[in-house]
Structure formats: C-alpha cells, structure tokens
Design a protein around this motif. Structure first.
Motif: not given
Lengths: 192, 192
Positions: A125-130
């Motif tokens: 999820l954090q990767a997607m946000t980035r």
DNA sequence: TGTGTTTTGTACCATTCGGTTCCTAACTCT
DNA sequence: AGAGTTAGGAACCGAATGGTACAAAACACA
C-alpha cells in the motif's frame, strides 16, 4: 496432461478485488468471497493459498491496473499540461462520486484505513501511495515546476485526492465535489 | 435498594471507543471488546444492548468530545484569526501523525471508510462531517470571506483534513505533513 | 438481620469462521 | 482405451463468533 481449470483465475481475482474493495478484508467472509468468485472451496485453496494471499493478490491487481492506469494518464502529454491532467483526474473522480450508488471510493485508500493483511499488505500500500505521489510530481515537473516545489505540491494534491475519495465513499453531495476541485486549482496556482 | 455497578460505564465506553477507533467495528471481536472495557459478558449485555449499540454510543461520544472540541477551537477568537485557527488545527494533526506509533487517524474518517453499523451509524457520521465543515466555514467567515467563497473553501479544507488523517494513519513521513500544510495555506490565500 | 433488587460471572447456545482432507470427476497424453 | 494428473466438491475440523440463561454474589432498605 491434466484436467483444465473450469474458471478463469483472473476473472475470479477481479471479483475478489471488487468485494474487498467494497466491504474490506474482515467483513468479506470466506463464503461471501467464494460466492463472489463463483468458486468452491476446493478450487479456492488449490489455486490460491488462503484468504490473505488472495487479498494480497488483489492489491497487486489494483496496482497493476488502476494505479498504473492513473499514473499513465497523469504522465500522458496528449492529455494537456500537467495541471490539466491533474484536474481532469479529479474531475473523473468527482463524476464517479456524484453518480448515486457508486460509494466505493478508492481501494488503496480504503485498504490504507482498513489496516488488514499484515506487514506485507502495508508495504504494498505504501508503494502504491508513493507511485501516485510520483505521478502527480512528474505531471507538475512537466509544467516546469522546480523539484522541491513540485514535490510539495504533489503531496498536497495527494492529500486532497485521498480526502476526496473518502468523501466520495461517504456519499458526498454533488456540489461538494466541485468545491474540492476549485481548491485543487488553487494549489496549482490557478486562481478564480 | 440494589447492588451498585462495579464499573464506570463512561470509562468503559471510552475504552470501547479507543478499540473501535484503532481496529474498526468488525475486527473488534466481542471478547477483545470485553477485555478492553474490563467487563464480563453479563455486565456488558445488561448495561448496553449489544455490540452495535455500543458502537453507536462510541460514535456519539466522539462527536460530543473530539468533534465538539475541534469545532470549539475553530470558533475561538482567542486563538487568532480564522485562518490561524485552521492552520493551528492542521499543525496539531501533523504533530500527532509525526509521533511514531500514533497511527490511529481520525475515528470519524476511519468509520466513514469502514461503513459498519448500518444506516444509523452513517447518519451520525454524516452529521459529524457536516459539523466539521461548518466549523471551517465559520472560521473563514470570521476572516471576512463571503458566504459562497467561505463554503467552497471550507469544503476544500475538509477534504484536505480527511486526506491528511488517512495519510497519518498510513504512517506518513514527517516531511509529508509540512508539505500538506503548505497547500492548505495556499487554499487560504497565504502564498509562500 | 432479613428481604428484595440488581449486578456479576459462568456455563451454554447455535452459527459461522477460515481451513483441511479426501474421494471422485474430468481432462491430456500415450 | 488406459494411465497419469489435476480440478472440483462435499464432508469435516476445531476454534471463535455474537448472544442468552441463570445462579450466585453484593448491596440498599426496612
């Protein structure tokens, strides 16, 4: 040299994603999941490992399809200036939210709040946000903004993006959406 | 002329709220709930009706305490101009989010995404959202903004508010927060 | 010190949870 | 056609779910 699958794994994953998207991880019980995927338990545990890995797979799917699509749109010069693209994206979201009965919001945003799926899910999820943030960032750079300015504005826009999607899921009124977009215009330096 | 309660109902509700706030409605199992409230089943079902009505009660509690407090702060002339108050609120949220291990976010925002508790919960949540919007609205009016302008800006700020709280729950980095606040300043017409 | 009332804890309830096992059906290749 | 391999489906699993029933315990009042 074996019996072929009777279901399309990709299609089943798509249905699983839609369910998780709608109700979240916990509220999607295994039987609901099987019903949505149109699969019985046997096939489920044979094809995928368990509920959690299906969840992780749907996150990957969302990344590969929706997020990629969005980032590609933000980076496509054929769609106008960077600012134009960002505003067009917000317009699309607002339209979606205004259609009564949509109420899904953004899977990424929902999952971020849901906090299910363990550390592995959180990393995804954090990767997607980035990725999303960088999509905004590059669009702004296309308009000639310098690095730190573009980075800061991108983050502000990302914030507005998530906010709008929460309000959309909450059943935001029609006039609300246009007001939000006007503020994004302001972030982009386009007063009116 | 009867046995008195051994627990403080208000205190128990506070603990229940903290749990729902953290993990949401479904993931908070009854036994977890009882553990957090430091109550056994007997007292639970005697004092409150069931899990759902406890959830609804915690929503009311959040409204009465946190939302009221926030709205009061936004309307307090002693805290500076309307814009000052709004920025101070965002600053507080950003500070909270930056403290490692907070990761709670905003109960209202989380519950909005959670979509649990049925129609009754949704009505409460929408009412709270409106209260918050009106809090921003009145603060902006205090600075002399005319009605439609204040309304539109209030909604944009509300969007940013929810966005920031989602990112906070997701584990937003320290520099992220200040970037978000800079964009809110821009919405308020305070360039820099 | 009883007596009546309420809280409390425990035992219990059916149901559902996610997950496993295993047998049979269905298919491919020789 | 036969052998080999894999999918499908149903039966089954223990554990946990939210919720109820009820007896014992603790108090207030007379």
């Amino acid at each position: 040299m074996a019996r072929p699958r009777e279901f399309d794994a990709d299609e089943a994953l798509e249905k699983a994603m839609e369910l998780f998207w709608d109700v979240g991880y916990d509220e999607a019980s295994l039987s609901e999941l099987l019903g949505a995927m149109e699969i019985t338990k046997g096939s489920f545990y044979k094809a995928f490992q368990d509920k959690q890995s299906v969840y992780l797979a749907t996150l990957d799917r969302y990344n590969d399809q929706v997020v990629s699509n969005t980032v590609a749109f933000l980076g496509d010069p054929a769609e106008g200036t960077g600012g134009d693209r960002i505003l067009a994206l917000f317009g699309r979201i607002a339209d979606l939210a205004q259609k009564e009965g949509d109420r899904l919001g953004c899977f990424l945003c929902n999952a971020l709040v849901d906090k299910a799926g363990g550390a592995e899910a959180e990393a995804k999820l954090q990767a997607m946000t980035r990725r999303l943030e960088n999509g905004f960032y590059r669009a702004l750079q296309d308009d000639g903004l310098e690095e730190t300015e573009a980075r800061g504005t991108a983050r502000g826009i990302l914030t507005a993006y998530f906010g709008l999607r929460v309000l959309g899921r909450a059943g935001l009124s029609a006039d609300m959406a246009s007001d939000c977009i006007r503020q994004v215009e302001r972030m982009l330096g386009r007063m009116r």
